[in-house]
Design an enzyme around this catalytic site. Sequence first.
Site, mmCIF file in Angstrom:
data_model
loop_
_atom_site.group_PDB
_atom_site.id
_atom_site.type_symbol
_atom_site.label_atom_id
_atom_site.label_comp_id
_atom_site.label_asym_id
_atom_site.label_seq_id
_atom_site.Cartn_x
_atom_site.Cartn_y
_atom_site.Cartn_z
ATOM 1 N N LYS A 113 0.832 -1.215 0.000
ATOM 2 C CA LYS A 113 0.000 0.000 0.000
ATOM 3 C C LYS A 113 0.862 1.259 0.000
ATOM 4 O O LYS A 113 0.616 2.205 -0.769
ATOM 5 C CB LYS A 113 -0.912 -0.023 1.228
ATOM 6 C CG LYS A 113 -1.990 1.039 1.247
ATOM 7 C CD LYS A 113 -2.823 0.934 2.521
ATOM 8 C CE LYS A 113 -3.453 -0.435 2.671
ATOM 9 N NZ LYS A 113 -4.314 -0.522 3.865
ATOM 10 N N LYS B 70 2.678 -3.927 11.066
ATOM 11 C CA LYS B 70 1.345 -4.052 11.651
ATOM 12 C C LYS B 70 1.484 -4.627 13.051
ATOM 13 O O LYS B 70 2.466 -5.311 13.356
ATOM 14 C CB LYS B 70 0.462 -4.969 10.801
ATOM 15 C CG LYS B 70 -1.028 -4.707 10.965
ATOM 16 C CD LYS B 70 -1.459 -3.458 10.200
ATOM 17 C CE LYS B 70 -2.956 -3.254 10.274
ATOM 18 N NZ LYS B 70 -3.405 -2.153 9.401
#
Length: 426
Positions: free
Chosen positions: A104, A116
């Site tokens: 992304k 993450k």
Amino acid sequence: MQQSSELSYVHPSSTSPWGTYLSQVDRVVPYLGHLGRWAETLKRPKRALIVDVPIEMDDGTIAHFEGFRVQHNLSRGPGKGGVRFHPDVTLEEVMALSAWMTVKCAAVNLPYGGAKGGIRVDPKKLSQKELEKMTRRYTSEIGLIIGPHSDIPAPDVNTNGQIMAWMMDTYSMNTGATATGVVTGKPIHLGGSLGRVKATGRGVFVTGREAARRLGLPLQGARVAVQGFGNVGSVAAELFAEAGAKVVAVQDHTGTLVNEGGFDMPALMAHSRRTGGIAGFGAGEQVDNEAFWDVPTDILIPAALEGQISAERARRITARLVLEGANGPTVPQADDILAERGVLVVPDVICNAGGVTVSYFEWVQDFSSFFWTEDEINQRLDRIMVGALEHIWNKADEHHISLRTATFAVACERILAARQERGLYP
């Protein structure tokens, strides 16, 4: 000798988050040219940290929660990615989410790698004090690898500006200096950015608006269905309604509502904020959750959790355009079925990149101690998202491939070019 892409600590199925990601990488390798020799880099997280998060509960007992922070790839810059608090969080899920963050960030050309984090917990069962203790202990445990120049967390599922404030304060106390840039998505008076809260939903709308224009699908009167009515889904629905579309179906954890005439979005959003969900909103018919996928629509926005569009559901979807507000909502087999049926999918790795884009703006503003207006934020976001989507669309047209494969091709070329030019150390 070619090494297996299978990791010893995960056993992905084809429909698991990590299995879905690996399948997406395999599909893009033929379009990477000479950079394909580095493709195995994309299948291996750089670093995965599992931490124990013990806290004393309000009743005096000691509870242990399992926490994770994964840095997938740091070739283009520090790690960037959210932290989610959810009872279904696993290492494999966090790995996949970190990998999608890598893609992304590169897709919109931000100077970040992907990361993450998460804790396996139902935060609704914790008091505010217990939630704060857990957040602070988790931050201390992952403090080994996060930092303004190494890895910058942000809000995700069940986390918000307050959680980010506790994380920033804990990191700052442990390092001896206020470090506003260690997280993004903070409250405004702690270095947060205007426009950040609505940025992901706004990005979904911007990419959806551009995709609809290319399809010749007018937004005025278009029928929209939204799965997930949290920060992303509700904001996207609100913006589509403002553009003249009718939001005819909404689903969240409390149920599914259908209104053929279109929902009054401000009223529905106010009800959801007040009661914690859409259930009980008077202006709509409550239907079975599975019936959501059969509602006649022009635009479908899956904005809940990953793996929601299965092969079986893909055969039933009536929409011409699917906008992935969630991360990984479509399994690979479903992707193929939607393509065969002529349904255009704007993939998560570009569709919901508005959040990380404005997180980047926040990070830059924190370093400069100079803050932009909300109009400036939204204009910059619109320009970056439109430009990124146009570049990806050109790649898709050039190779006659899906937008998802084109997004991965654009992003992975940037990631692997950086990997190649940096070389291997030592």
